[in-house]
Design an enzyme around this catalytic site. Structure first.
Site, mmCIF file in Angstrom:
data_model
loop_
_atom_site.group_PDB
_atom_site.id
_atom_site.type_symbol
_atom_site.label_atom_id
_atom_site.label_comp_id
_atom_site.label_asym_id
_atom_site.label_seq_id
_atom_site.Cartn_x
_atom_site.Cartn_y
_atom_site.Cartn_z
ATOM 1 C CG HIS A 193 38.900 34.419 43.445
ATOM 2 N ND1 HIS A 193 40.261 34.277 43.468
ATOM 3 C CD2 HIS A 193 38.430 33.621 44.444
ATOM 4 C CE1 HIS A 193 40.609 33.432 44.422
ATOM 5 N NE2 HIS A 193 39.518 33.019 45.031
ATOM 6 C CB SER A 205 40.669 32.402 48.237
ATOM 7 O OG SER A 205 40.562 31.116 47.683
ATOM 8 C CG ASP A 211 42.636 35.958 41.573
ATOM 9 O OD1 ASP A 211 41.641 36.713 41.691
ATOM 10 O OD2 ASP A 211 42.716 34.851 42.116
#
Length: 426
Positions: free
Chosen positions: A161, A270, A193
């Site tokens: 993402h 992230s 992901d």
């Protein structure tokens, strides 16, 4: 000396010689000078004789006791010394100055981990080529995250993402030394992901990959990333749970067990590594729910993903790069609110009504995306989409497949808002 004294006392008693008695009387005259005088000579004689007998008796007793002590003195001393050996010796603590000059070298284990791991961590940002900064005239940053180098020839592992392949965007990678490179997205797996990005650079420091199957709750971990675009920010904490199932988080489209940690992370982390005290990456930071509750993808999933990607590059495996151009996109990261998670968040985060029983929490909104333009903000809870209840992220994905416009009912700090978001094809 005790023996002659004893013989002398016995002679006096046996011979009853008055002359010896007078010697003893004179020696004790002061002590017995106050004796009561009687009227008759007979009474005086009896009293005098009784006193003499008492003196001689005590002399014999004490002389005998002294003789015994004299004969047994060595044995008594030995027994006393043996008894003292059983009594512990107590020493007063010596006063000295504490030496704390080497504490940094002994106890800074977090710094040791960072020194080994940080050079392989990179900062990633996504530039929108259609939108230019008013002052600099350069493409603006629409999203950012982190990653880490897994091969010295420029291969970087990150979250999907973070580098989702939107049209008219460029991936920029900044290394630990500050140099910036353009990255190319090679492999993407939206299910786990995970994604890989390659830059044109060799001889790079490589992050060691550990094993997520051997980690334990309570184990120290270090999170390295780029929150708020601040490269190589270090936080530390412990592992709260080693296998938090995706169903517990409402991520029904991702069948995996996440690592839960209380290490302070934010959205810029992230894709960055979660590192153990051996300097090995045991997870990839994926999402933050609230302070003290964050989740990471176990490194074992990532190692399997990297193996498939390597086979694909050698032409021996299936295509792992996902063509996401057919997907519809709104630009948010969301977390389904299970009853347990919702109850916990209501105690931690102010502004979540206790009347809410379902929904998804918006964890991240990418600038310039349909969600951002439609008014969604981080912390919003989507409870309905197009009039239907939202019980998990699956409801949002299903609506994206069919509806051209998403009519969202959102709870934001005790307020209920109705927003419209128009997804775009990417």
């Amino acid at each position: 000396m005790a023996a002659p004294l004893s013989r002398f006392s016995w002679n006096v008693l046996r011979q009853n010689q008055f002359q010896y008695k007078q010697v003893l009387i004179f020696s004790c005259a002061d002590r017995f000078s106050r004796c009561r005088r009687f009227s008759t000579e007979q009474v005086k004689r009896q009293t005098f004789d009784k006193t003499i007998r008492n003196v001689l008796t005590y002399s014999i007793i004490f002389s005998g006791f002294g003789y015994i002590l004299y004969k047994w003195k060595d044995d008594i001393c030995n027994r006393f010394n043996n008894l003292m050996n059983f009594i512990p010796t107590v020493h007063a603590k010596s006063m000295h100055v504490l030496d704390i000059n080497h504490n940094r070298d002994k106890y800074n284990f977090i710094a040791d981990v960072v020194e080994i791991s940080a050079p392989s961590v990179v900062y990633i940002e996504i530039k929108d080529n259609k939108r230019l900064d008013y002052f600099t005239g350069k493409p603006i940053t629409t999203s950012n995250g982190s990653g880490f180098i897994v091969q010295s020839d420029g291969l970087i592992l990150t979250s999907a993402h973070v580098v989702v392949n939107r049209a008219n965007t460029t991936v920029k990678v900044r290394l630990h030394d500050g140099n910036m490179y353009t990255g190319i997205v090679e492999d993407v797996d939206m299910h786990s992901d995970l994604a890989t990005v390659r830059i044109n650079k060799t001889n790079l420091p490589v992050m060691k990959l550990g094993s997520s199957s051997t980690i334990r709750p309570g184990e120290f971990v270090v999170a390295i990333g780029s929150p708020l675009a601040l490269s190589n920010t270090i936080t530390s904490g412990v592992i709260s749970s080693v296998n938090r199932q995706s169903e517990e988080l409402g991520l029904y489209n991702k069948q995996m067990g996440y690592i839960q940690t209380d290490a302070a992370v934010t959205f810029g982390n992230s894709g960055g590594p979660l590192v153990n005290l051996n300097g090995e990456a045991i997870g990839i930071s994926a999402m933050k729910v609230s302070a003290g509750i964050s989740f990471a993808i176990p490194i074992d999933y990532a190692k399997e993903f990297l193996k498939k990607a390597e086979l694909r590059r050698k032409g021996k495996g299936t295509q792992t790069a996902v063509d996401i151009s057919k997907n519809r996109y709104i630009g948010i990261t969301m977390l389904s609110l299970t009853p347990n998670l919702l109850s916990e968040l209501q105690h931690i985060i102010e502004g979540i009504p206790h009347s809410i029983r379902h929904g998804v929490l918006v964890c991240k909104v990418i600038v310039g995306t349909p969600a951002h333009l439609g008014g969604l903000q981080v912390g919003d809870i989507i409870t309905h989409v197009n009039g239907e209840e939202v019980t998990s992220a699956f409801n949002i994905y299903k609506a994206l497949e069919t509806a051209k416009i998403l009519k969202l009912t959102v709870v934001r700090r005790m307020q209920v808002l109705n927003l419209k978001v128009e997804p775009e094809d990417v």
